[in-house]
Structures are given as C-alpha cells and as structure tokens.
Design an enzyme around this catalytic site. Structure first.
Site, PDB file in Angstrom:
ATOM      1  N   ASP A 187      19.581  20.119  68.161  1.00 16.85           N
ATOM      2  CA  ASP A 187      20.328  20.928  69.044  1.00 16.85           C
ATOM      3  C   ASP A 187      19.322  21.370  70.317  1.00 16.85           C
ATOM      4  OD1 ASP A 187      21.464  20.774  66.540  1.00 16.85           O
ATOM      5  OD2 ASP A 187      22.266  22.783  66.880  1.00 16.85           O
TER       6      ASP A 187
ATOM      7  N   HIS B  30      21.134  23.431  73.025  1.00 16.15           N
ATOM      8  CA  HIS B  30      21.555  24.690  73.070  1.00 16.15           C
ATOM      9  C   HIS B  30      21.496  25.480  74.494  1.00 16.15           C
ATOM     10  CE1 HIS B  30      24.164  25.380  69.496  1.00 16.15           C
ATOM     11  NE2 HIS B  30      23.184  25.221  68.909  1.00 16.15           N
TER      12      HIS B  30
ATOM     13  N   ASP C  70      25.143  19.591  70.176  1.00 17.30           N
ATOM     14  CA  ASP C  70      25.173  21.091  70.741  1.00 17.30           C
ATOM     15  C   ASP C  70      24.070  21.199  71.683  1.00 17.30           C
ATOM     16  OD1 ASP C  70      26.726  21.659  68.440  1.00 17.30           O
ATOM     17  OD2 ASP C  70      25.353  23.200  67.484  1.00 17.30           O
TER      18      ASP C  70
ATOM     19  N   ASP D 191      26.066  26.095  74.782  1.00 16.36           N
ATOM     20  CA  ASP D 191      26.402  27.068  74.665  1.00 16.36           C
ATOM     21  C   ASP D 191      25.070  27.958  74.120  1.00 16.36           C
ATOM     22  OD1 ASP D 191      29.012  27.423  74.555  1.00 16.36           O
ATOM     23  OD2 ASP D 191      29.384  26.553  72.580  1.00 16.36           O
ATOM     24  N   ARG D 192      25.281  29.413  74.121  1.00  8.65           N
ATOM     25  CA  ARG D 192      24.118  30.316  73.556  1.00  8.65           C
ATOM     26  C   ARG D 192      23.077  30.324  74.676  1.00  8.65           C
ATOM     27  NH1 ARG D 192      24.671  32.821  69.094  1.00  8.65           N
ATOM     28  NH2 ARG D 192      25.819  31.885  67.617  1.00  8.65           N
TER      29      ARG D 192
ATOM     30  N   ASN E 266      29.202  20.484  66.807  1.00 15.07           N
ATOM     31  CA  ASN E 266      30.486  21.706  66.729  1.00 15.07           C
ATOM     32  C   ASN E 266      30.521  22.449  67.656  1.00 15.07           C
ATOM     33  OD1 ASN E 266      27.903  22.704  65.780  1.00 15.07           O
ATOM     34  ND2 ASN E 266      29.124  24.436  65.233  1.00 15.07           N
ATOM     35  N   HIS E 267      29.712  22.370  68.761  1.00 16.16           N
ATOM     36  CA  HIS E 267      29.806  23.368  69.931  1.00 16.16           C
ATOM     37  C   HIS E 267      30.239  22.564  71.064  1.00 16.16           C
ATOM     38  CE1 HIS E 267      28.134  27.299  69.100  1.00 16.16           C
ATOM     39  NE2 HIS E 267      27.501  26.696  68.032  1.00 16.16           N
TER      40      HIS E 267
ATOM     41  N   HIS F 140      25.629  15.128  63.533  1.00 19.08           N
ATOM     42  CA  HIS F 140      25.267  16.434  63.830  1.00 19.08           C
ATOM     43  C   HIS F 140      25.279  17.229  62.615  1.00 19.08           C
ATOM     44  CE1 HIS F 140      24.712  20.020  66.111  1.00 19.08           C
ATOM     45  NE2 HIS F 140      25.502  20.621  65.515  1.00 19.08           N
TER      46      HIS F 140
ATOM     47  N   ARG G 218      29.016  28.525  56.481  1.00 15.87           N
ATOM     48  CA  ARG G 218      29.493  28.741  57.825  1.00 15.87           C
ATOM     49  C   ARG G 218      30.917  29.151  57.791  1.00 15.87           C
ATOM     50  NH1 ARG G 218      25.776  26.241  61.526  1.00 15.87           N
ATOM     51  NH2 ARG G 218      24.357  24.944  60.419  1.00 15.87           N
TER      52      ARG G 218
ATOM     53  N   HIS H 253      21.936  20.826  63.655  1.00 15.59           N
ATOM     54  CA  HIS H 253      22.932  21.731  63.438  1.00 15.59           C
ATOM     55  C   HIS H 253      22.242  22.963  62.862  1.00 15.59           C
ATOM     56  CE1 HIS H 253      26.894  22.941  62.538  1.00 15.59           C
ATOM     57  NE2 HIS H 253      26.901  23.053  61.158  1.00 15.59           N
TER      58      HIS H 253
END
Length: 482
Positions: free
Chosen positions: A226, A228, A255, A258-259, A287-288, A336, A384, A411
């Site tokens: 990730d 991110h 990923d 995001d964030r 997943n993002h 992922h 999660r 992840h």
C-alpha cells in the site's frame, strides 16, 4: 470474594497500562492489555469500549463493532458504546447503521454539541446517498464515461508551463518532468491526465484477472505494498530502488489512493509509467480502489478538487479494470488482501472472475481484496467486518494445491513495514511509512531475484512532505473521527 476483588483491581491496572499504550499510539499493545483486563473482569463496559477504540485506530472495524456491541449489552445506557459502534459502521461506509447509533447517542446526550454535530453530518451523508441511489441509472443502461471523452479536443493554454505529451507516446522525459512538477505541487493539464488514464484503461482492460509475470534468470523484480496517497514516500522508493523500467520492473499491490492527500499524484505517476512501458510496472486492485472507499477516505474529494467530476467517474471505471492478483514465475502468488473462505480454489478460478465491477461484499473477489491472515489455524471472522481471517493451514493447502511456494500480500500496517507469518509461507508488505502521519511504522518493499526468487526485504522510513494533512479531502464526517 477476595479473589474477585483482587481480579477487579488487577483488571483496572491492565486498563491503565492499556490507556498509556493507546496514548503512545501502540494500538496493538493496547488491545492486548484491554484483553487481559477483560479476562479478569468481563462485566466492565469501559474495557470493551476502549478496546473498540483501539480497533478503530487499526481500521479493524469488524472487531470494533463486536466490542462496542458487547459494551452496549453490559450497559445499555453507556453512550460511548453507541458512539464507537457508529464510528466503526462509518469506517465501513455503512452510513445508515451509523445514523442509528448516533441517533441513540443524541437521545442519551441531548446537550452534547459534539453528538449533535456528528448526527447532523451523518444525516447529510445518508440523504446524499439516498439521492445518488435515486438518480443512478440501472446497471444495464450505464454508459462508459471513458468512451465519451476525446482528450485530443482539449486545448492546452499557451501559458501552461507543465509537462506535455507530444503525440501519443508517454516518454520517460515526460514522466520525469511530471514527477518534478508534482513534487513542487503543480498540476498536470487535464488533457494529459485524460490521455494517461484512458491509455491505462485500454491496457488494463486487455489483461486477465490473474496476471502471470515472468522474470528471466539473473533479473530482479520488486513488489510494493500500500502507498495510500503518500507521494513523497513513493518517490523515495524510486530513489532507493530506481525508477520503473523493463530492466527494473515493479508490482504495486493495491491501495494506491485514499487517506494520504497526494493520491492523484500517486495514481497518475503509476499510470504514466504503465503507459510508458507496460512491462515496467504491474498494478493490482486493492480494497481502496473502489467507489465506496473513495467516497469516504479522500480520493473522490481530492480528484474533484484538483480535476473535476468527470475524472471521479473515470477513475472509478478504470479501477474496475485492475487485475486482482499476480503470479511470479509460477511460484509466488501476490494479492492485496488474502485467501478464501473455501478450500480448493485454483488459479484458474481466479483467472475466470469477472472483475469489471465494484467489489461485491462476499465471494472470491471480495476475499482477494479484504482478507487477512490470523495466527490460529482454520478460518475466523474478519476483524475488518469484510472478508475473513485465515490460518497457516489454509495458506499451506492453497500453495500445495496450486504448486506455489509463497503468498505475498499487503493491506495491513506493520511496524517494520513487513511481517513474515504462516511458517514463512506468507509475507505482508506495506509501503506507506508513518502511515497517515501518525503510526510511526516503517515502509518496505521486496526484491525477488530469479531463478530462486528468495525474498529480499528492504525497509525505509518516512520522508518529509508539504504541509497537507492526511485525509484533507476525506468525507467531512470521517474527518471528525481522525
């Protein structure tokens, strides 16, 4: 009676130690200590609520919901239980469930301005969701946004001084100039952004859901986890390990966005390298890379702010084209999230997944993007709240049945940037150091040398970035909890 008293006071000691660990941002340690307090005194709602808060910090929303629900069962008048559960529902994008919990908090604390504010934001989010659902065209009638865009008709103003693509080919010179511009917080012209995203879409569309990668003997291959939206840390990876090229290929394992608040710069840079040389860089879906996550965690807001609404739809469409997993030299399975709720899944099953959609909430595609390893054998519920947890026996069987040696996945934040589990058969790699500017973790990437493909793990620390906070573009409501 004495033993009971002694247990209660010991439990309080563990709670105080747990609170200290939490305040030091050692959330996993805090969870362990709250667990010890709960083992000594399982009728204290505060312990469960506090542990839920620590799970929230680790994005373990499923476990947070379980703990908050337990706190509510022990003490139905404990408003923090509803508050924490509402926050966890929100983290999963379940606005309607979150709304119910915040309505309860407001009922219990009618004069609390914070509860009022959060309830209002939640109501707004649910209203917006209902409106979007009402105006959405049925799946069968949806037209591809990509097919309605002709970037060649977009004029580039004479005063634009940024990176330019001459003709159709994305060159290394262009990518280097774009990276430099992004580093200095300059934007790329919409024409070129469209060109890069549309060309990437065309390439990704042609790929299978499971991509085979061949690394010749004597050559190497790098896998990153990730990123991110941490653009400056991505550039640091290239500084440490070289730019992507046919001689120095990479796989970024989901990923990307995001964030972090430089997600657009990250995705355009990765896509530009893909356009420049398809075999220099491979990209997997995380997943993002999905509408529901991008709506909450910042990518959608960032794209809207830096580009426009058309790009929001276009990225959503392109993310649905990303492959779900890769296999290196028929030996290393890279995904992922993780493995499956059923045994007997073959690589051919993954290859035949129709991935051109938003991720479903169950089934193989969902599990590839969301699952996590667990220390215990067998399978368990996901911490999660989506996917599942799987043990070393599940990993071993999957590898044996598919004649593979190793699972590499991402992840999850890891203190050292990586973790080796399941008797050495599974490695987690995470490439966003000091995640969200607050976790203090290292980042890592893995270099594989052919033919033996022994994983060589390189760790690195975060580098400075301009003063734009993580989650700067995130959903208002979520920012309140960050």
């Amino acid at each position: 009676m004495e033993t009971e008293k002694s247990n209660v006071s010991k439990a309080e000691e563990f709670k105080l130690l747990a609170n200290e660990a939490f305040n030091a941002r050692k959330f996993s340690q805090a969870i362990d200590l709250y667990t010890q307090a709960i083992e000594l005194n399982s009728q204290n709602a505060v312990y469960f609520s506090n542990r839920a808060f620590a799970h929230l910090r680790l994005e373990e929303y499923g476990s947070a919901i379980q703990d908050a629900t337990k706190a509510i069962e022990i003490d139905p008048k404990y408003s923090k239980g509803y508050y924490r559960r509402g926050a966890a529902h929100l983290g999963l994008g379940k606005f309607k469930e979150a709304l119910k919990d915040f309505q309860q908090v407001k009922k219990m604390c009618p004069n609390d301005p914070d509860a009022t504010k959060k309830l209002k934001e939640c109501e707004k989010a649910v209203m917006k969701l209902k409106f979007e659902e009402a105006i959405a065209a049925p799946e069968s009638e949806r037209r591809s946004i990509a097919e309605s865009i002709d970037f060649r008709t977009i004029d580039v103003e004479p005063q634009y001084s940024g990176a330019r693509i001459e003709g159709d080919a994305v060159t290394l010179d262009f990518v280097k100039k774009m990276i430099e511009d992004f580093k200095n917080q300059k934007f790329l012209h919409k024409r070129y952004a469209f060109q890069i995203v549309l060309q990437t879409r065309e390439m990704l569309q042609a790929l299978p859901s499971l991509v085979d990668i061949h690394v010749p003997d004597g050559k190497h291959f790098t896998v990153c986890g990730d990123v991110h939206g941490q653009y400056y840390d991505l550039l640091n990876i290239f500084e440490l390990n070289g730019l992507p090229s046919e001689e120095n290929p990479y796989l970024f394992n989901g990923d990307f966005v995001d964030r972090g608040s430089f997600s657009l710069e990250v995705i355009l840079t990765l896509f530009a390298f893909k356009c420049m040389s398809p075999s220099a860089i491979y990209l997997a879906r995380g997943n993002h890379e999905s509408k529901s996550m991008n709506k909450i965690y910042g990518f959608e807001g960032e794209v809207r702010s830096k580009l426009n609404e058309t790009f929001v739809e276009l990225f959503a469409e392109v993310f649905c084209c990303l492959p779900l997993a890769h296999v290196i030299n028929e030996k290393v399975f890279v995904v992922h999230g993780g493995l499956f709720s059923v045994d007997g899944v073959k690589l051919s099953d993954i290859r035949s997944i129709n991935r051109f959609c938003e991720p479903p909430e169950e089934g193989l595609m969902c599990e590839l993007l969301w699952s996590d390893p667990q220390p215990l054998p067998g399978r368990g519920p996901s911490k999660r709240g989506v996917g599942l947890s799987f043990g070393a026996d599940v990993t071993k069987r999957f590898l044996q049945e598919n004649n593979l040696d190793l699972v590499v996945r991402s992840h999850e934040v890891k203190d050292e940037g990586y973790e080796i589990e399941h008797e050495g058969k599974l490695i987690t790699v995470f490439s966003a150091p000091n995640y969200c500017d607050q976790m203090g973790n290292k980042g890592a990437f893995i270099r594989f040398e052919a033919p033996d493909l022994k994983p060589n793990i390189v760790t690195f620390s975060a580098v400075p970035h301009p003063d734009v906070k993580p989650m700067a573009y995130a959903n208002n409501f979520l920012r309140m909890f960050s």
